[in-house]
Design an enzyme around this catalytic site. Structure first.
Site, PDB file in Angstrom:
ATOM      1  N   SER A  57      -4.180  -5.803   2.855  1.00 56.42           N
ATOM      2  CA  SER A  57      -4.951  -6.498   1.833  1.00 56.42           C
ATOM      3  C   SER A  57      -4.187  -6.522   0.513  1.00 56.42           C
ATOM      4  CB  SER A  57      -6.321  -5.837   1.708  1.00 56.42           C
ATOM      5  OG  SER A  57      -7.240  -6.656   1.038  1.00 56.42           O
ATOM      6  N   HIS A  79     -12.177  -6.250   8.288  1.00 55.79           N
ATOM      7  CA  HIS A  79     -11.015  -6.480   7.438  1.00 55.79           C
ATOM      8  C   HIS A  79     -10.111  -5.245   7.385  1.00 55.79           C
ATOM      9  CE1 HIS A  79      -8.485  -7.813   4.238  1.00 55.79           C
ATOM     10  NE2 HIS A  79      -9.040  -7.044   3.316  1.00 55.79           N
ATOM     11  N   ASP A  92      -3.849  -8.495   7.404  1.00 54.37           N
ATOM     12  CA  ASP A  92      -5.063  -9.230   7.048  1.00 54.37           C
ATOM     13  C   ASP A  92      -5.154  -9.638   5.585  1.00 54.37           C
ATOM     14  OD1 ASP A  92      -7.182 -10.382   8.527  1.00 54.37           O
ATOM     15  OD2 ASP A  92      -8.617  -9.127   7.473  1.00 54.37           O
TER      16      ASP A  92
END
Length: 377
Positions: free
Chosen positions: A151, A345, A176
């Protein structure tokens, strides 16, 4: 709704539709109560150390968790609001797969890292931090390094690689985070942050919330990593301004307020002094205050990723995350991509074995390392 789930700024997704909600009482049923007690970092890493680096305003101190003494270094960068402890379970898995060293660091203003200017979370500053820490650890001749980021940490990994802050860089793995979906999600980010509880009655309570809200789907990882997300605060639980807290109602059945009113009044009076001594937990990082840096983390990220000359791996929780630049790049074979379905996530926390397998296979294929003797791949 789907775009709201692509909150790549955070190291976790908002609660999934139909999942547990933080306001419910969460009755587990007889014999099904789970253990939400915290786990120590030492169960997953060999050492913890603080590394001092020079900054414009003095000395900054970065907290590192490490394992291994030979092989290429896996430099792990966590997502926004998280800490190096989000890599704990993954570290234990990957270290058993391949010959490697692991260095997971708390980025500036996160975890137990202490910097002179914690308000500066620009991509440029954070990327320079990575280079300084690597130099402090290894001097002018660092070992081969594979940088892996999730992230926000994935964005910082790309900026670090593109700026050549790590001269011995072997490869780049981004987990991700894709420019298109990240930029789309920024509009709804503040609403999501406001929807989270502001405080928790205990660390166990925070761990339980993270699991039951869908933030982290792996209870073991939550038990070791949530301690890096929250901290004790000085306010007592009787202080004003903490009404948006998640209390023991998640864990235990709440008593009927009306039926127990007199009993509660008596107990509150008796326990008044004890209540004043209680600590509550709150988030270590006020992510809402970092908004001015969000665009700088993600704008132009796909093109920057593609310009990095080292071998690249992109791990995603869903193929729908690919934007135009990455779709074209992937068709041209400029990077390897793998989709890990049925993950939130926080892919590396939800499915540490799958992420470790993907990374180990990638590194062995590129001859960066070898599988450990006796490991059956």
């Amino acid at each position: 709704m789907e775009k709201q789930l692509h909150l790549n700024l955070l190291a976790s997704r908002p609660p999934m539709a139909g999942g547990f909600q933080s306001s419910s009482k969460m009755k587990m049923g007889p014999g099904r109560k789970r253990d939400f007690s915290p786990l120590p970092w030492s169960q997953y890493f060999e050492t913890m150390e603080d590394v001092e680096v020079e900054s414009e305003n003095g000395k900054d101190i970065f907290r590192l968790y490490c394992s291994g003494s030979h092989g290429p270094v896996l430099l792990l960068l966590h997502g926004g609001g998280h800490s190096a402890l989000s890599w704990a379970v993954f570290t234990a898995v990957i270290y058993n797969r391949i010959n490697c060293r692991v260095v997971a660091m708390d980025l500036r203003a996160h975890g137990d890292t202490k910097v002179k200017n914690p308000e500066d979370l620009s991509a440029d500053t954070m990327a320079k931090d990575i280079g300084k820490v690597v130099e402090a650890l290894y001097g002018e001749n660092p070992p081969p390094i594979m940088i892996i980021g999730h992230s926000m940490g994935g964005a910082i990994a790309v900026h670090t690689a593109a700026a050549n802050h790590i001269p011995s860089l072997l490869g780049l793995c981004v987990i991700d985070v894709v420019e298109g979906t990240a930029m789309d999600a920024l509009n709804s980010m503040q609403n999501f942050l406001r929807s989270r509880p502001k405080t928790f009655k205990s660390l166990e309570n925070a761990i339980e919330w993270s699991v039951k809200s869908g933030q982290i789907r792996n209870i073991e990882s939550a038990r070791v990593s949530m301690g890096g997300q929250v901290k004790k605060c000085e306010e007592s639980t009787s202080s004003p301004g903490v009404s948006n807290s998640i209390g023991e109602g998640i864990i235990e059945e709440e008593e009927d307020e009306e039926a127990e009113e007199e009993s509660n009044k008596k107990r509150m009076k008796e326990d008044d002094q004890e209540i004043k001594k209680e600590s509550i937990f709150t988030w270590r990082v006020e992510l809402s205050k970092t908004e001015k840096y969000w665009e700088g983390w993600f704008r132009g990220l796909s093109a920057l990723f593609l310009t990095c000359s080292v071998p690249k791996l992109l791990l995603l929780a869903g193929v729908d995350r690919l934007d135009k630049d990455l779709t074209i790049g992937q068709m041209q074979g400029k990077f390897q991509m793998q989709v890990l379905p049925q993950c939130g996530h926080a892919v590396h926390e939800d499915a540490p074995e799958k992420v470790a397998d993907a990374l180990a296979t990638f590194m062995v294929r590129h001859k960066f390392t070898e599988f450990k003797e006796g490991y059956l791949c």
